[in-house]
Design a protein around this motif. Sequence first.
Motif, PDB file in Angstrom:
ATOM      1  N   LEU A  56      -8.842  11.812  -0.618  1.00 54.29           N
ATOM      2  CA  LEU A  56     -10.095  11.577  -1.352  1.00 54.29           C
ATOM      3  C   LEU A  56     -10.373  12.722  -2.328  1.00 54.29           C
ATOM      4  O   LEU A  56     -10.733  12.483  -3.481  1.00 54.29           O
ATOM      5  CB  LEU A  56     -11.262  11.416  -0.385  1.00 54.29           C
ATOM      6  CG  LEU A  56     -11.246  10.181   0.502  1.00 54.29           C
ATOM      7  CD1 LEU A  56     -12.407  10.223   1.491  1.00 54.29           C
ATOM      8  CD2 LEU A  56     -11.282   8.897  -0.309  1.00 54.29           C
ATOM      9  N   VAL A  84      -9.707   3.090  -1.216  1.00 53.42           N
ATOM     10  CA  VAL A  84     -10.617   4.217  -0.962  1.00 53.42           C
ATOM     11  C   VAL A  84     -11.796   4.267  -1.934  1.00 53.42           C
ATOM     12  O   VAL A  84     -12.643   5.160  -1.823  1.00 53.42           O
ATOM     13  CB  VAL A  84      -9.855   5.573  -1.000  1.00 53.42           C
ATOM     14  CG1 VAL A  84      -8.742   5.584   0.030  1.00 53.42           C
ATOM     15  CG2 VAL A  84      -9.349   5.911  -2.391  1.00 53.42           C
ATOM     16  N   ARG A  86     -14.762   3.000  -2.505  1.00 55.48           N
ATOM     17  CA  ARG A  86     -16.148   3.164  -2.037  1.00 55.48           C
ATOM     18  C   ARG A  86     -16.407   4.529  -1.436  1.00 55.48           C
ATOM     19  O   ARG A  86     -17.548   4.984  -1.397  1.00 55.48           O
ATOM     20  CB  ARG A  86     -16.498   2.087  -1.000  1.00 55.48           C
ATOM     21  CG  ARG A  86     -16.766   0.763  -1.596  1.00 55.48           C
ATOM     22  CD  ARG A  86     -18.126   0.730  -2.298  1.00 55.48           C
ATOM     23  NE  ARG A  86     -18.009  -0.029  -3.523  1.00 55.48           N
ATOM     24  CZ  ARG A  86     -18.515   0.321  -4.693  1.00 55.48           C
ATOM     25  NH1 ARG A  86     -19.202   1.410  -4.832  1.00 55.48           N
ATOM     26  NH2 ARG A  86     -18.361  -0.420  -5.748  1.00 55.48           N
ATOM     27  N   ARG A  87     -15.370   5.185  -0.954  1.00 57.06           N
ATOM     28  CA  ARG A  87     -15.551   6.489  -0.300  1.00 57.06           C
ATOM     29  C   ARG A  87     -15.429   7.666  -1.259  1.00 57.06           C
ATOM     30  O   ARG A  87     -15.689   8.807  -0.874  1.00 57.06           O
ATOM     31  CB  ARG A  87     -14.545   6.648   0.847  1.00 57.06           C
ATOM     32  CG  ARG A  87     -14.846   5.654   1.967  1.00 57.06           C
ATOM     33  CD  ARG A  87     -13.907   5.824   3.108  1.00 57.06           C
ATOM     34  NE  ARG A  87     -12.548   5.553   2.615  1.00 57.06           N
ATOM     35  CZ  ARG A  87     -11.469   5.645   3.360  1.00 57.06           C
ATOM     36  NH1 ARG A  87     -11.550   6.012   4.601  1.00 57.06           N
ATOM     37  NH2 ARG A  87     -10.287   5.369   2.848  1.00 57.06           N
TER      38      ARG A  87
END
Length: 108
Positions: A56, A84, A86-87
């Motif tokens: 991330l 990934v 949304r994170r």
Amino acid sequence: MPAITSAYLARPGRPAVVARTLAELTGPTRGLVELPVRLMWSSERAFDLGDPDDLLWMYENVLRETTRIDDLRDLIDGRTLRRVWRRLNLPRGVRLAWESRHRDLRTA
């Protein structure tokens, strides 16, 4: 095929760079990746893609800092990005630029 430079800003004075398609993003999906200094000024620029937090953090830095489509193609994987999305903690301009071009990210 050149990148799309959006009307949205990654930071003041710098338009967000967005790939035309997610399929063209064929970056690594495992292993250790070291970002160039232009994308990460810290001396700790290596990211273990097997570590979810490292992944991330690397994606956030690349999407926020790049001014080159080749960075996106070489460092970001389209399927992983969708997984990934949304994170990711991204500046509003970067998120809007990508979601306006790739509408399916809005529901990813």
